[in-house]
Scaffold this motif. Structure first.
Motif, PDB file in Angstrom:
ATOM      1  N   ILE A  64       0.859  -1.185   0.000  1.00 46.39           N
ATOM      2  CA  ILE A  64       0.000   0.000   0.000  1.00 46.39           C
ATOM      3  C   ILE A  64       0.894   1.233   0.000  1.00 46.39           C
ATOM      4  CG2 ILE A  64      -1.831   1.240   1.183  1.00 46.39           C
ATOM      5  CD1 ILE A  64      -2.659  -1.490   0.168  1.00 46.39           C
ATOM      6  N   PRO A  65       0.803   2.028  -1.046  1.00 43.21           N
ATOM      7  CA  PRO A  65       1.710   3.178  -1.140  1.00 43.21           C
ATOM      8  C   PRO A  65       1.330   4.286  -0.178  1.00 43.21           C
ATOM      9  CG  PRO A  65       0.147   3.190  -2.960  1.00 43.21           C
ATOM     10  CD  PRO A  65      -0.100   1.919  -2.194  1.00 43.21           C
ATOM     11  N   HIS A  66       2.316   5.072   0.176  1.00 45.13           N
ATOM     12  CA  HIS A  66       2.099   6.243   1.039  1.00 45.13           C
ATOM     13  C   HIS A  66       3.021   7.350   0.523  1.00 45.13           C
ATOM     14  CE1 HIS A  66       1.292   8.635   4.593  1.00 45.13           C
ATOM     15  NE2 HIS A  66       2.587   8.823   4.729  1.00 45.13           N
ATOM     16  N   PRO A  67       2.548   8.564   0.291  1.00 44.71           N
ATOM     17  CA  PRO A  67       1.192   9.018   0.625  1.00 44.71           C
ATOM     18  C   PRO A  67       0.183   8.854  -0.507  1.00 44.71           C
ATOM     19  CG  PRO A  67       2.528  10.886   0.007  1.00 44.71           C
ATOM     20  CD  PRO A  67       3.423   9.672  -0.090  1.00 44.71           C
ATOM     21  N   GLU A  68       0.612   8.378  -1.705  1.00 47.70           N
ATOM     22  CA  GLU A  68      -0.328   8.262  -2.812  1.00 47.70           C
ATOM     23  C   GLU A  68      -1.292   7.114  -2.557  1.00 47.70           C
ATOM     24  OE1 GLU A  68      -0.685  10.292  -5.352  1.00 47.70           O
ATOM     25  OE2 GLU A  68       0.912  11.559  -4.555  1.00 47.70           O
ATOM     26  N   PRO A  69      -2.617   7.364  -2.593  1.00 45.71           N
ATOM     27  CA  PRO A  69      -3.583   6.308  -2.297  1.00 45.71           C
ATOM     28  C   PRO A  69      -3.883   5.458  -3.532  1.00 45.71           C
ATOM     29  CG  PRO A  69      -4.716   8.378  -2.674  1.00 45.71           C
ATOM     30  CD  PRO A  69      -3.241   8.678  -2.789  1.00 45.71           C
ATOM     31  N   GLY A  70      -4.513   4.298  -3.288  1.00 44.25           N
ATOM     32  CA  GLY A  70      -5.001   3.472  -4.378  1.00 44.25           C
ATOM     33  C   GLY A  70      -4.090   2.298  -4.694  1.00 44.25           C
TER      34      GLY A  70
ATOM     35  N   GLY B 114     -15.621 -11.648  -6.851  1.00 39.24           N
ATOM     36  CA  GLY B 114     -15.245 -12.927  -6.263  1.00 39.24           C
ATOM     37  C   GLY B 114     -13.814 -12.998  -5.765  1.00 39.24           C
ATOM     38  N   ARG B 115     -12.998 -12.025  -6.109  1.00 37.93           N
ATOM     39  CA  ARG B 115     -11.633 -12.018  -5.584  1.00 37.93           C
ATOM     40  C   ARG B 115     -11.641 -11.665  -4.097  1.00 37.93           C
ATOM     41  NH1 ARG B 115      -8.537  -7.718  -8.898  1.00 37.93           N
ATOM     42  NH2 ARG B 115     -10.620  -6.766  -8.836  1.00 37.93           N
ATOM     43  N   GLU B 116     -10.608 -12.079  -3.397  1.00 31.75           N
ATOM     44  CA  GLU B 116     -10.464 -11.689  -2.005  1.00 31.75           C
ATOM     45  C   GLU B 116      -9.090 -11.080  -1.794  1.00 31.75           C
ATOM     46  OE1 GLU B 116     -11.026 -15.212   0.346  1.00 31.75           O
ATOM     47  OE2 GLU B 116      -8.925 -15.773   0.184  1.00 31.75           O
ATOM     48  N   VAL B 117      -9.032 -10.118  -0.894  1.00 27.52           N
ATOM     49  CA  VAL B 117      -7.805  -9.402  -0.586  1.00 27.52           C
ATOM     50  C   VAL B 117      -7.451  -9.682   0.868  1.00 27.52           C
ATOM     51  CG1 VAL B 117      -6.659  -7.152  -0.532  1.00 27.52           C
ATOM     52  CG2 VAL B 117      -8.469  -7.581  -2.213  1.00 27.52           C
ATOM     53  N   LEU B 118      -6.258 -10.217   1.085  1.00 26.25           N
ATOM     54  CA  LEU B 118      -5.768 -10.483   2.431  1.00 26.25           C
ATOM     55  C   LEU B 118      -4.749  -9.413   2.786  1.00 26.25           C
ATOM     56  CD1 LEU B 118      -5.243 -14.331   2.046  1.00 26.25           C
ATOM     57  CD2 LEU B 118      -7.283 -13.126   2.845  1.00 26.25           C
ATOM     58  N   VAL B 119      -4.852  -8.873   3.970  1.00 25.15           N
ATOM     59  CA  VAL B 119      -4.026  -7.734   4.388  1.00 25.15           C
ATOM     60  C   VAL B 119      -3.068  -8.174   5.488  1.00 25.15           C
ATOM     61  CG1 VAL B 119      -4.040  -5.411   5.359  1.00 25.15           C
ATOM     62  CG2 VAL B 119      -5.856  -6.112   3.776  1.00 25.15           C
TER      63      VAL B 119
ATOM     64  N   THR C  76       3.203   0.072   7.437  1.00 16.37           N
ATOM     65  CA  THR C  76       3.662  -0.715   6.298  1.00 16.37           C
ATOM     66  C   THR C  76       2.710  -1.890   6.109  1.00 16.37           C
ATOM     67  OG1 THR C  76       5.962  -0.128   6.737  1.00 16.37           O
ATOM     68  CG2 THR C  76       5.570  -2.029   5.315  1.00 16.37           C
ATOM     69  N   PHE C  77       2.007  -1.889   4.988  1.00 13.70           N
ATOM     70  CA  PHE C  77       0.999  -2.922   4.736  1.00 13.70           C
ATOM     71  C   PHE C  77       1.192  -3.506   3.342  1.00 13.70           C
ATOM     72  CE2 PHE C  77      -0.864  -0.206   7.938  1.00 13.70           C
ATOM     73  CZ  PHE C  77      -1.432  -1.104   8.824  1.00 13.70           C
ATOM     74  N   GLY C  78       0.984  -4.805   3.256  1.00 18.01           N
ATOM     75  CA  GLY C  78       0.994  -5.488   1.973  1.00 18.01           C
ATOM     76  C   GLY C  78      -0.311  -6.228   1.786  1.00 18.01           C
ATOM     77  N   ILE C  79      -0.658  -6.451   0.544  1.00 16.31           N
ATOM     78  CA  ILE C  79      -1.897  -7.176   0.252  1.00 16.31           C
ATOM     79  C   ILE C  79      -1.610  -8.343  -0.680  1.00 16.31           C
ATOM     80  CG2 ILE C  79      -3.364  -5.146   0.573  1.00 16.31           C
ATOM     81  CD1 ILE C  79      -3.565  -5.003  -2.497  1.00 16.31           C
ATOM     82  N   VAL C  80      -2.398  -9.392  -0.511  1.00 17.30           N
ATOM     83  CA  VAL C  80      -2.381 -10.554  -1.393  1.00 17.30           C
ATOM     84  C   VAL C  80      -3.781 -10.676  -1.976  1.00 17.30           C
ATOM     85  CG1 VAL C  80      -2.044 -13.039  -1.578  1.00 17.30           C
ATOM     86  CG2 VAL C  80      -0.648 -11.704   0.030  1.00 17.30           C
ATOM     87  N   VAL C  81      -3.881 -10.648  -3.304  1.00 16.84           N
ATOM     88  CA  VAL C  81      -5.177 -10.786  -3.969  1.00 16.84           C
ATOM     89  C   VAL C  81      -5.280 -12.205  -4.514  1.00 16.84           C
ATOM     90  CG1 VAL C  81      -6.732  -9.887  -5.738  1.00 16.84           C
ATOM     91  CG2 VAL C  81      -5.109  -8.346  -4.607  1.00 16.84           C
ATOM     92  N   ARG C  82      -6.348 -12.906  -4.127  1.00 22.33           N
ATOM     93  CA  ARG C  82      -6.557 -14.277  -4.556  1.00 22.33           C
ATOM     94  C   ARG C  82      -7.819 -14.369  -5.397  1.00 22.33           C
ATOM     95  NH1 ARG C  82      -7.287 -18.402  -2.649  1.00 22.33           N
ATOM     96  NH2 ARG C  82      -5.636 -19.672  -3.518  1.00 22.33           N
TER      97      ARG C  82
END
Length: 270
Positions: free
Chosen positions: A41-47, A97-102, A108-114
């Motif tokens: 997850i970027p900072h400070p740019e969102p999205g 139907g996708r899921e995002v795990l945080v 500092t955050f990362g995401i996994v999209v399944r």
């Protein structure tokens, strides 16, 4: 789970159990084969590209998701309409139907999209492997190299390079010769040997295979090359796996461990 290639008679029960766990790691509900995107997850740019809503890390270090009811997003089963804080360990379900795990903490955050309909996951039937052979259970020596880092190429598109901690060398005798292999620590606490051999690119992937080392300090290690695995990238291009270092090429074929994914040639859901 599809029926897998039979092991030679006498394969220990723990090896069979390991293969069952390994299949779950690849093809299970949180497996690598269903992973379609990894992102920080970027900072400070969102999205985050490809995801609805506005994902951003606040100045306080919290992760916030802002979405509308029309986005069809839910957090841990609750529809999102507005701004909500997303804690590490949370699951965000998307309308398609996708899921995002945080995962993450302290800004500092990362995401996994399944995606349960990912082509690799729906076509995967097995992981071909060499028959179990006890002669590939070896004693090796781990020699720590504190503070060392090496330049490693990553399987991104386009390819990129990164300095990665290389906390030790694995010294092992194979084919009557002693070989020294560089150990990487691409994830804190995970010691990884990425190697190639003469079978790479034909019987096994050109990008090499992995041996995950057991924990321990300097000294003798018992390694089991029957537990050599395929890189995550084989099952999902979302993983920017390390390219094997030139010095980690073995001149002898390691005919042990995993060889290649076995796919349904006709596709379709499992």
């Amino acid at each position: 789970m599809a029926a897998q290639d039979p092991d030679r008679p006498g394969a220990p029960a723990e090896h069979t159990s390991w293969r069952t766990r390994r299949w779950e790691e690849v093809a299970g509900p949180r497996g690598t084969a269903g992973t379609v995107q990894l992102a920080m997850i970027p900072h400070p740019e969102p999205g985050v590209p490809g995801l609805p809503g506005r994902w951003e890390v606040s100045t306080s270090g919290a992760l916030t998701l802002t979405a509308t009811a029309a986005d069809g997003v839910s957090l841990d089963g609750r529809p999102v309409a507005g701004a909500v804080d997303v804690e590490s360990g949370s699951r965000v379900d998307l309308a398609d139907g996708r899921e995002v795990l945080v995962r993450g903490r302290e800004g500092t955050f990362g995401i996994v999209v399944r995606d349960s309909s990912a082509p690799m996951l729906t076509r995967l039937r097995d992981i071909a492997h060499y028959p179990y052979d006890p002669s590939w259970v070896l004693d090796a020596e781990y020699r720590a190299t504190p503070g060392r880092a090496v330049e490693v190429e990553r399987l991104t598109s386009p390819r990129s390079t990164e300095r990665v901690p290389a906390p030790g060398d694995l010294v092992v005798g194979i084919g009557g010769r002693e070989h020294t292999l560089v150990v990487l620590e691409t994830v804190p606490g995970l010691r990884l040997v990425v190697f190639t051999d003469p079978g790479s690119g034909t019987d096994t992937p050109e990008i090499g295979r992995w041996l995950i080392l057991p924990p321990g300090e300097d000294g003798t290690l018992r390694i089991d090359l029957n537990q050599v695995i395929l890189p995550h990238h084989v099952f999902s291009a979302a993983f920017p796996c390390p390219v094997p270092l030139r010095e980690n090429h073995l001149p002898v074929v390691v005919d042990a461990g995993e060889r290649a994914p076995v796919l349904d040639p006709n596709g379709g859901a499992r």
